[in-house]
Motif scaffolding. Structure first.
Motif, mmCIF file in Angstrom:
data_model
loop_
_atom_site.group_PDB
_atom_site.id
_atom_site.type_symbol
_atom_site.label_atom_id
_atom_site.label_comp_id
_atom_site.label_asym_id
_atom_site.label_seq_id
_atom_site.Cartn_x
_atom_site.Cartn_y
_atom_site.Cartn_z
ATOM 1 N N ASN A 178 -11.721 4.487 2.002
ATOM 2 C CA ASN A 178 -10.647 3.550 1.964
ATOM 3 C C ASN A 178 -10.444 2.613 3.116
ATOM 4 N N LEU A 179 -10.792 3.041 4.348
ATOM 5 C CA LEU A 179 -10.575 2.304 5.376
ATOM 6 C C LEU A 179 -11.633 2.111 6.272
ATOM 7 N N ALA A 199 1.298 4.170 -2.719
ATOM 8 C CA ALA A 199 0.914 5.563 -2.256
ATOM 9 C C ALA A 199 2.147 6.558 -2.924
ATOM 10 N N LYS A 214 1.631 6.629 -6.695
ATOM 11 C CA LYS A 214 0.892 7.407 -6.951
ATOM 12 C C LYS A 214 1.248 8.963 -6.957
ATOM 13 N N ASP A 270 5.196 6.179 5.312
ATOM 14 C CA ASP A 270 5.601 6.499 3.744
ATOM 15 C C ASP A 270 5.273 7.776 3.471
ATOM 16 N N HIS A 304 -12.773 -2.436 -2.992
ATOM 17 C CA HIS A 304 -12.090 -3.490 -3.935
ATOM 18 C C HIS A 304 -12.896 -4.565 -4.238
ATOM 19 N N THR A 344 1.546 8.778 4.863
ATOM 20 C CA THR A 344 0.900 8.034 5.838
ATOM 21 C C THR A 344 1.567 7.198 6.737
ATOM 22 N N GLY A 352 -5.474 -6.903 2.277
ATOM 23 C CA GLY A 352 -5.230 -5.354 2.323
ATOM 24 C C GLY A 352 -4.796 -4.765 3.576
ATOM 25 N N PHE A 353 -5.080 -3.681 3.855
ATOM 26 C CA PHE A 353 -4.989 -2.871 5.108
ATOM 27 C C PHE A 353 -5.444 -3.641 6.209
ATOM 28 N N TYR A 354 -6.584 -4.289 5.950
ATOM 29 C CA TYR A 354 -7.403 -4.632 7.272
ATOM 30 C C TYR A 354 -6.581 -5.973 7.822
ATOM 31 N N GLY A 393 -0.893 10.148 0.575
ATOM 32 C CA GLY A 393 -1.698 10.472 2.068
ATOM 33 C C GLY A 393 -3.177 10.393 1.794
ATOM 34 N N MET A 394 -3.731 10.643 2.545
ATOM 35 C CA MET A 394 -5.303 10.492 2.598
ATOM 36 C C MET A 394 -6.018 11.742 2.957
ATOM 37 N N ASN A 407 0.714 -1.186 0.085
ATOM 38 C CA ASN A 407 0.173 -0.025 0.009
ATOM 39 C C ASN A 407 0.903 1.213 0.040
ATOM 40 N N SER A 408 1.934 1.300 0.775
ATOM 41 C CA SER A 408 2.958 2.387 0.860
ATOM 42 C C SER A 408 3.513 2.568 -0.421
HETATM 43 P P1 ADP Z 1 -6.299 -2.315 -1.804
HETATM 44 O O1 ADP Z 1 -4.817 -1.705 -1.674
HETATM 45 O O2 ADP Z 1 -6.302 -3.742 -2.424
HETATM 46 O O3 ADP Z 1 -7.002 -1.258 -2.640
HETATM 47 P P2 ADP Z 1 -6.692 -1.904 1.026
HETATM 48 O O4 ADP Z 1 -7.455 -2.181 1.903
HETATM 49 O O5 ADP Z 1 -5.391 -2.190 1.281
HETATM 50 O O6 ADP Z 1 -7.022 -2.272 -0.236
HETATM 51 O O7 ADP Z 1 -6.464 -0.327 0.846
HETATM 52 C C1 ADP Z 1 -7.830 0.461 0.700
HETATM 53 C C2 ADP Z 1 -7.170 1.805 0.099
HETATM 54 O O8 ADP Z 1 -6.610 2.806 1.178
HETATM 55 C C3 ADP Z 1 -6.316 1.683 -1.005
HETATM 56 O O9 ADP Z 1 -6.791 1.508 -2.127
HETATM 57 C C4 ADP Z 1 -5.688 3.185 -0.930
HETATM 58 O O10 ADP Z 1 -6.515 3.979 -1.638
HETATM 59 C C5 ADP Z 1 -5.965 3.478 0.696
HETATM 60 N N1 ADP Z 1 -4.559 3.224 1.343
HETATM 61 C C6 ADP Z 1 -4.183 2.198 1.972
HETATM 62 N N2 ADP Z 1 -2.897 2.706 2.455
HETATM 63 C C7 ADP Z 1 -2.496 3.740 2.113
HETATM 64 C C8 ADP Z 1 -1.466 4.507 2.112
HETATM 65 N N3 ADP Z 1 -0.021 3.925 2.905
HETATM 66 N N4 ADP Z 1 -1.434 5.587 1.823
HETATM 67 C C9 ADP Z 1 -2.450 5.929 1.068
HETATM 68 N N5 ADP Z 1 -3.353 5.379 0.763
HETATM 69 C C10 ADP Z 1 -3.674 4.103 1.186
#
Ligand code: ADP
Length: 630
Positions: free
Chosen positions: A99-100, A48, A51, A86, A105, A179, A132-134, A90-91, A44-45
């Protein structure tokens, strides 16, 4: 987070129902392969950062323009905290919620659906599947996300949750762009705050992430994603280093294929052929050797589906942007995209080897000595690429020296006028093949024969059937359709009156008697059009079964006898045959004549590499010798 002042406007929000469901599984059902959360967060980092790199090319007005694009990991063993930070895109607050707090997805949603319908206890599958993040909640009692968007005018926020249904978001002052994910580890997962452990995991899964990854300030990923770089930016030395890292070896590769393609599939691949075939040492079967990446992030080490099994001698990396990060072994198996990539790469590898073979014959010979077994396996197991693979085969041959192997095309290019097929014969060595009866007809006609020395070779040839329109025929087949021999003008040698060739009537009577004597040992006794010197030869009426194949099947399958399937061809111009036939007409000792007939057949079987009945044979030979010495 020094200097950051948290405002008191924390807002509590509920996770979307699907996220709750997912978190419940992540928290309560996954006990294996937990370390993949590191890979997920780093990927994810990396995304990011990627991007940000892209937007910074278009826009110039963004926060913290000059900070390095990198990933910093900090381990705090005392307080059991792992932090991954990273300097990426950012968000914003809204993005945090989207996203969180929800699952956008489609892959993840589908995965959840499958879990709901399928066997929920298959936790290993869940572990392998990227969540992913979760996935951070596999190891975390609480996760904090501190983030600030690259967009100027946006301030920072903290997202925080224990994964149990809701999360809070509050504004934070003083954050820099990017982030920071702070993971408070559960007691049973304290190991993830150990520096050496985290370094190991990062090296294993994220070593080729194209941004620096620092663990407690130390650079941890050493090698870049060179497969995505331009060929002329990479030195041989760098290629070789990468290969050594990849294969954990100390030697250099023999071949290297670096491809990048945009159509029909977007992919970068960097593939190698090792300088040694480890299977040769009896160290067991090689594992598949290609790692699958998507946008420089490892999604499957040693991927099974990316190349056919017989290409397990190929090592390297395949990276396609089109691949989803969260592909599991199961979904890989059914992925149309992976099938497409596999087909594409298999073809490219075969044509690459073909080019190399014509570019440097000697080098290719080395390759062949080590890896021929895989190409042969492919010829048998991959009908789609069989014709292409057949071009890679090399053989010893009656038409060239031992150290100069020939290809099927070379053979065909120098075939004699009137020759319709490619001929081969299997035997344990050049010398034994050349001394045997099968070569006589070919030698007489000056027709080249390929010498096959491995048991598997005949299976390969019968699988290929035909090459460039020419049938591949084993020289031990009964119905060889050879061009006539050029008759010598003066009628060749003139034998003694006594030894003149048998007449058709004599042959008929003799073969009938032979068959009666041999009984079930052979299916038929017939006159030979192929023999020049030998009295008899054992041949196969079945085009799909050579004697060598029969030997293999007999060795691996006790019930396979193959007895009686051979045709015995006799040579009506051979002295032993002529005298035996005439002595029989003259009414000589039947017992003795029968011994001779049996011995002729056993000799033919021996020449074919089939064991005769040794005990009987030895007795019989002594009897015959006794008679001769009378
Ligand atoms: P995926 O990466 O498969 O889309 P995730 O659950 O891991 O699913 O993350 C969901 C979304 O959260 C990502 O698509 C991204 O937009 C955002 N995200 C996660 N980690 C970061 C990060 N480190 N920096 C910026 N955005 C992030």
């Amino acid at each position: 987070m020094s200097g950051a002042e948290i405002k008191q406007e924390a807002q509590s929000l509920e996770f979307q129902a699907e996220v709750k469901q997912l978190l419940d599984i992540v928290i309560h059902s996954i006990y294996t392969e937990k370390e993949i959360f590191v890979r997920e967060l780093i990927s994810n980092s990396s995304d990011a950062l990627e991007k940000f790199r892209l937007v910074s090319l278009m826009e110039t007005d963004h926060v913290d323009k000059d900070i390095a694009l990198e990933i910093s990991v900090t381990t705090d063993e005392k307080d059991h905290i792992l932090t991954i930070e990273d300097t990426g895109i950012g968000m914003t607050r809204q993005e945090l919620i989207e996203n969180l707090g929800t699952i956008a997805h489609s892959g993840s949603r589908e995965f959840l659906k499958r879990l709901a319908h399928g066997d929920n206890k298959d936790t290993q599958l869940i572990g392998q599947f990227g969540v992913g993040f979760y996935s951070a909640f596999m190891v975390a009692s609480r996760v904090q996300v501190l983030t600030r968007s690259y967009k100027s005018g946006e301030s920072g926020f903290e997202w925080s949750s224990d994964g149990s249904g809701s999360y809070t978001i509050s504004p934070v002052e003083g954050l820099r762009r990017g982030t920071r994910i702070i993971i408070h580890l559960k007691e049973e997962d304290y190991e993830f705050a150990r520096e050496d452990n985290i370094k190991k995991i990062i090296k294993q899964y994220s070593n080729f992430v194209p941004f620096d990854i620092k663990v407690n300030g130390q650079q941890t990923n050493t090698i870049r994603a060179i497969w995505t770089q331009n060929k002329n930016e990479i030195t041989d030395q760098e290629y070789n280093e990468f290969y050594r890292f990849l294969t954990n070896s100390f030697s250099d590769p023999v071949y290297r294929l670096h491809l990048s393609s945009d159509a029909p599939i977007q992919l970068n691949a960097l593939l190698f052929v090792a300088g040694e075939n480890m299977e040769r040492f009896g160290l067991g079967r090689l594992e598949p050797g290609v790692n699958l990446y998507s946008r420089k992030v490892l999604i499957q080490p040693k991927a099974r589906e990316i190349l056919p099994e017989y290409m397990r001698f190929i090592k390297g990396v395949v990276d396609s942007e089109d691949l989803p990060l969260n592909i599991s072994r199961e979904t890989a198996q059914n992925s149309r995209l992976i099938k497409k990539i596999s087909k594409f790469l298999t073809r490219r590898i075969i044509s690459f080897l073909e080019e190399e073979a014509s570019r440097d014959k000697e080098k290719y010979q080395n390759f062949w000595d080590l890896f021929s077994v895989f190409i042969k396996e492919g010829c048998v197991s991959d009908p789609d690429n069989r014709d292409q693979l057949a071009k890679l085969l090399r053989f010893q041959s009656s038409g060239s020296q031992e150290n100069n192997m020939v290809s099927l095309s070379e053979y065909i290019a120098r075939m004699k006028d009137g020759q319709e097929s490619v001929y081969y014969i299997n035997g344990p060595s050049r010398q034994i093949i050349e001394a045997g009866p099968y070569m006589e007809a070919f030698r007489e006609r000056d027709i080249e024969v390929l010498y096959l020395m491995e048991p598997v070779d005949d299976f390969v040839m019968t699988a290929i059937v035909e090459f460039q329109g020419k049938k591949l025929i084993s020289a031990d087949q009964s119905d060889l359709d050879l061009p006539p021999v050029n008759q010598k003008e003066d009628g060749a040698e003139s034998p003694d009156i006594d030894d003149q060739s048998l007449s058709p009537e004599e042959v008929k009577a003799f073969t009938g008697w032979m068959k009666e004597v041999l009984g079930d040992m052979v299916s038929e006794v017939q006159i030979s059009r192929r023999l020049v010197d030998s009295p008899a030869v054992a041949v196969n009426p079945d085009r799909m079964m050579t004697t060598s194949m029969q030997r293999v099947l007999q060795a691996t399958n006790r019930d396979f006898s193959g007895i009686g399937s051979k045709v015995l061809e006799i040579n009506p111009k051979n002295k032993v045959i002529i005298r035996l036939a005439r002595l029989r007409d003259a009414g000589a000792d039947e017992e003795f004549l029968r011994s001779c007939a049996l011995q002729i057949a056993d000799n033919a079987f021996l020449a074919a590499g089939l064991p005769g009945d040794r005990l009987k044979m030895i007795d019989r030979i002594y009897n015959i010798m006794g008679k001769a010495l009378e």
